[in-house]
Design an enzyme around this catalytic site. Structure first.
Site, mmCIF file in Angstrom:
data_model
loop_
_atom_site.group_PDB
_atom_site.id
_atom_site.type_symbol
_atom_site.label_atom_id
_atom_site.label_comp_id
_atom_site.label_asym_id
_atom_site.label_seq_id
_atom_site.Cartn_x
_atom_site.Cartn_y
_atom_site.Cartn_z
ATOM 1 N N LYS A 19 32.060 7.878 3.095
ATOM 2 C CA LYS A 19 33.026 7.658 4.181
ATOM 3 C C LYS A 19 32.480 8.221 5.502
ATOM 4 O O LYS A 19 31.500 8.965 5.513
ATOM 5 C CB LYS A 19 34.359 8.314 3.794
ATOM 6 C CG LYS A 19 35.038 7.671 2.573
ATOM 7 C CD LYS A 19 36.376 8.339 2.275
ATOM 8 C CE LYS A 19 37.085 7.672 1.095
ATOM 9 N NZ LYS A 19 38.431 8.259 0.863
ATOM 10 N N TYR B 127 41.725 -1.436 1.997
ATOM 11 C CA TYR B 127 42.748 -0.559 1.400
ATOM 12 C C TYR B 127 44.112 -1.244 1.304
ATOM 13 O O TYR B 127 45.135 -0.560 1.297
ATOM 14 C CB TYR B 127 42.849 0.736 2.203
ATOM 15 C CG TYR B 127 41.851 1.801 1.786
ATOM 16 C CD1 TYR B 127 41.841 2.318 0.481
ATOM 17 C CD2 TYR B 127 40.937 2.322 2.693
ATOM 18 C CE1 TYR B 127 40.946 3.309 0.097
ATOM 19 C CE2 TYR B 127 40.033 3.319 2.313
ATOM 20 C CZ TYR B 127 40.041 3.808 1.012
ATOM 21 O OH TYR B 127 39.154 4.799 0.630
ATOM 22 N N PHE C 299 50.235 7.106 4.314
ATOM 23 C CA PHE C 299 48.940 7.472 4.898
ATOM 24 C C PHE C 299 48.081 6.257 5.282
ATOM 25 O O PHE C 299 46.946 6.419 5.733
ATOM 26 C CB PHE C 299 48.164 8.404 3.952
ATOM 27 C CG PHE C 299 47.948 7.865 2.558
ATOM 28 C CD1 PHE C 299 46.924 6.966 2.286
ATOM 29 C CD2 PHE C 299 48.767 8.278 1.494
ATOM 30 C CE1 PHE C 299 46.707 6.481 1.008
ATOM 31 C CE2 PHE C 299 48.551 7.800 0.211
ATOM 32 C CZ PHE C 299 47.523 6.891 -0.030
ATOM 33 N N ARG D 85 34.032 8.372 -10.681
ATOM 34 C CA ARG D 85 35.258 9.127 -10.384
ATOM 35 C C ARG D 85 35.100 10.609 -10.747
ATOM 36 O O ARG D 85 35.527 11.485 -9.998
ATOM 37 C CB ARG D 85 36.456 8.523 -11.129
ATOM 38 C CG ARG D 85 36.799 7.077 -10.772
ATOM 39 C CD ARG D 85 37.500 6.887 -9.468
ATOM 40 N NE ARG D 85 38.713 7.647 -9.317
ATOM 41 C CZ ARG D 85 39.509 7.552 -8.240
ATOM 42 N NH1 ARG D 85 39.213 6.715 -7.255
ATOM 43 N NH2 ARG D 85 40.582 8.279 -8.145
ATOM 44 N N THR E 43 41.232 13.383 -5.689
ATOM 45 C CA THR E 43 41.513 12.912 -4.324
ATOM 46 C C THR E 43 41.698 14.100 -3.372
ATOM 47 O O THR E 43 41.112 14.128 -2.287
ATOM 48 C CB THR E 43 42.793 12.047 -4.320
ATOM 49 O OG1 THR E 43 42.643 11.023 -5.299
ATOM 50 C CG2 THR E 43 43.044 11.438 -2.954
ATOM 51 N N ARG F 112 33.648 16.093 -3.824
ATOM 52 C CA ARG F 112 34.778 16.443 -2.963
ATOM 53 C C ARG F 112 35.000 17.961 -2.913
ATOM 54 O O ARG F 112 35.307 18.503 -1.850
ATOM 55 C CB ARG F 112 36.033 15.693 -3.412
ATOM 56 C CG ARG F 112 35.984 14.212 -2.990
ATOM 57 C CD ARG F 112 37.039 13.384 -3.670
ATOM 58 N NE ARG F 112 37.196 12.064 -3.054
ATOM 59 C CZ ARG F 112 37.972 11.110 -3.551
ATOM 60 N NH1 ARG F 112 38.650 11.318 -4.666
ATOM 61 N NH2 ARG F 112 38.067 9.950 -2.941
ATOM 62 N N ASN G 98 37.720 13.023 2.604
ATOM 63 C CA ASN G 98 37.209 13.487 1.307
ATOM 64 C C ASN G 98 35.882 12.843 0.918
ATOM 65 O O ASN G 98 35.558 12.719 -0.261
ATOM 66 C CB ASN G 98 38.282 13.314 0.229
ATOM 67 C CG ASN G 98 38.722 11.877 0.083
ATOM 68 O OD1 ASN G 98 38.161 10.986 0.713
ATOM 69 N ND2 ASN G 98 39.714 11.636 -0.758
ATOM 70 N N HIS H 234 34.328 7.404 -1.731
ATOM 71 C CA HIS H 234 35.254 6.496 -2.415
ATOM 72 C C HIS H 234 34.601 6.010 -3.699
ATOM 73 O O HIS H 234 33.389 5.830 -3.745
ATOM 74 C CB HIS H 234 35.557 5.280 -1.520
ATOM 75 C CG HIS H 234 36.269 4.176 -2.267
ATOM 76 N ND1 HIS H 234 37.626 4.157 -2.432
ATOM 77 C CD2 HIS H 234 35.790 3.101 -2.952
ATOM 78 C CE1 HIS H 234 37.962 3.099 -3.169
ATOM 79 N NE2 HIS H 234 36.863 2.447 -3.500
#
Ligand code: UDP
Ligand code: MG
Length: 137
Positions: free
Chosen positions: A9, A49, A57, A85, A91, A102, A112, A115
Site C-alpha cells: 500500500k 474495494y 471507512f 494472510r 487487519t 503489519r 497497515n 493487502h
C-alpha cells in the site's frame, strides 16, 4: 496451487519496505507471477474495494489507497491465500502476531502496509482487476 493478489500500500512504499514485503513472501515459498507499480485514482481505489462500499471507512480507505503509488503482485503457491494472510498479520496491527508484516510496519488500522485477498472468490476478482492473462507468468 493457488494464486492470490497482494499489494504494498502507499504507506509501505513510503516506508521503503517494498523489497522487505516481497522478500517475506518469497521466504514462505511463494512465487511472484506478476508485478507492477501504479498510482490508483480515487475511482480505481473505490472499484477495487467495492465490497466495502457500505463500510464507514470506505471514503478514508480509498483516499489513502489513491494518495501515492502502490505495488501490486500475483503470488502463487500451495494455500497461497491463507499463507499471505498469515504473513501479513491481523487487519489491526495492534492484534497482529509478532513477526508479521503489519506488526512490524503498520502505524494505524488503516495504514497497515499490505493487502492480501481473503478468499478464492476475491482473489479471482482482484487479480483480474489489475492484470490481464498476458501479464501473469
Ligand atoms: N480498514 C480501516 N478500518 C477498519 C477496517 C479496515 O481503515 O476498521 C482498512 C484497512 O486498511 C484494511 C482495509 O480497510 O486493510 C480493508 O479492510 P478488511 O476488513 O478487508 O481488512 P484486510 O482484509 O485488509 O485485513
Ligand atoms: Mg480484506
Amino acid at each position: 496451487m493457488e494464486r492470490t493478489l497482494s499489494i504494498v500500500k502507499p504507506d509501505g512504499v513510503t516506508l521503503n519496505v517494498i523489497g522487505e514485503v516481497i522478500s517475506r513472501f518469497e521466504k514462505k515459498g511463494l512465487k511472484v507471477k506478476a508485478l507492477k507499480m501504479l498510482h490508483l485514482s480515487k475511482e480505481e481505489a473505490k472499484g477495487f474495494y467495492i465490497v466495502h462500499k457500505e463500510r464507514p471507512f470506505y471514503g478514508s480507505l480509498t483516499d489513502f489507497m489513491s494518495e501515492g503509488p502502490i505495488v501490486v503482485m500475483v503470488l502463487e503457491g500451495p494455500q497461497a491465500i491463507s499463507l499471505v494472510r498469515e504473513t501479513m498479520g491481523a487487519t489491526n496491527y495492534k492484534d497482529a502476531a509478532p513477526g508479521t508484516i503489519r506488526a512490524d510496519f503498520a502505524t494505524d488500522i488503516e495504514r497497515n502496509v499490505v493487502h492480501g485477498s481473503d478468499s478464492l472468490e476475491s482473489a479471482t476478482f482482484e487479480i483480474k482487476y489489475f492484470f490481464s492473462a498476458m501479464e501473469i507468468f
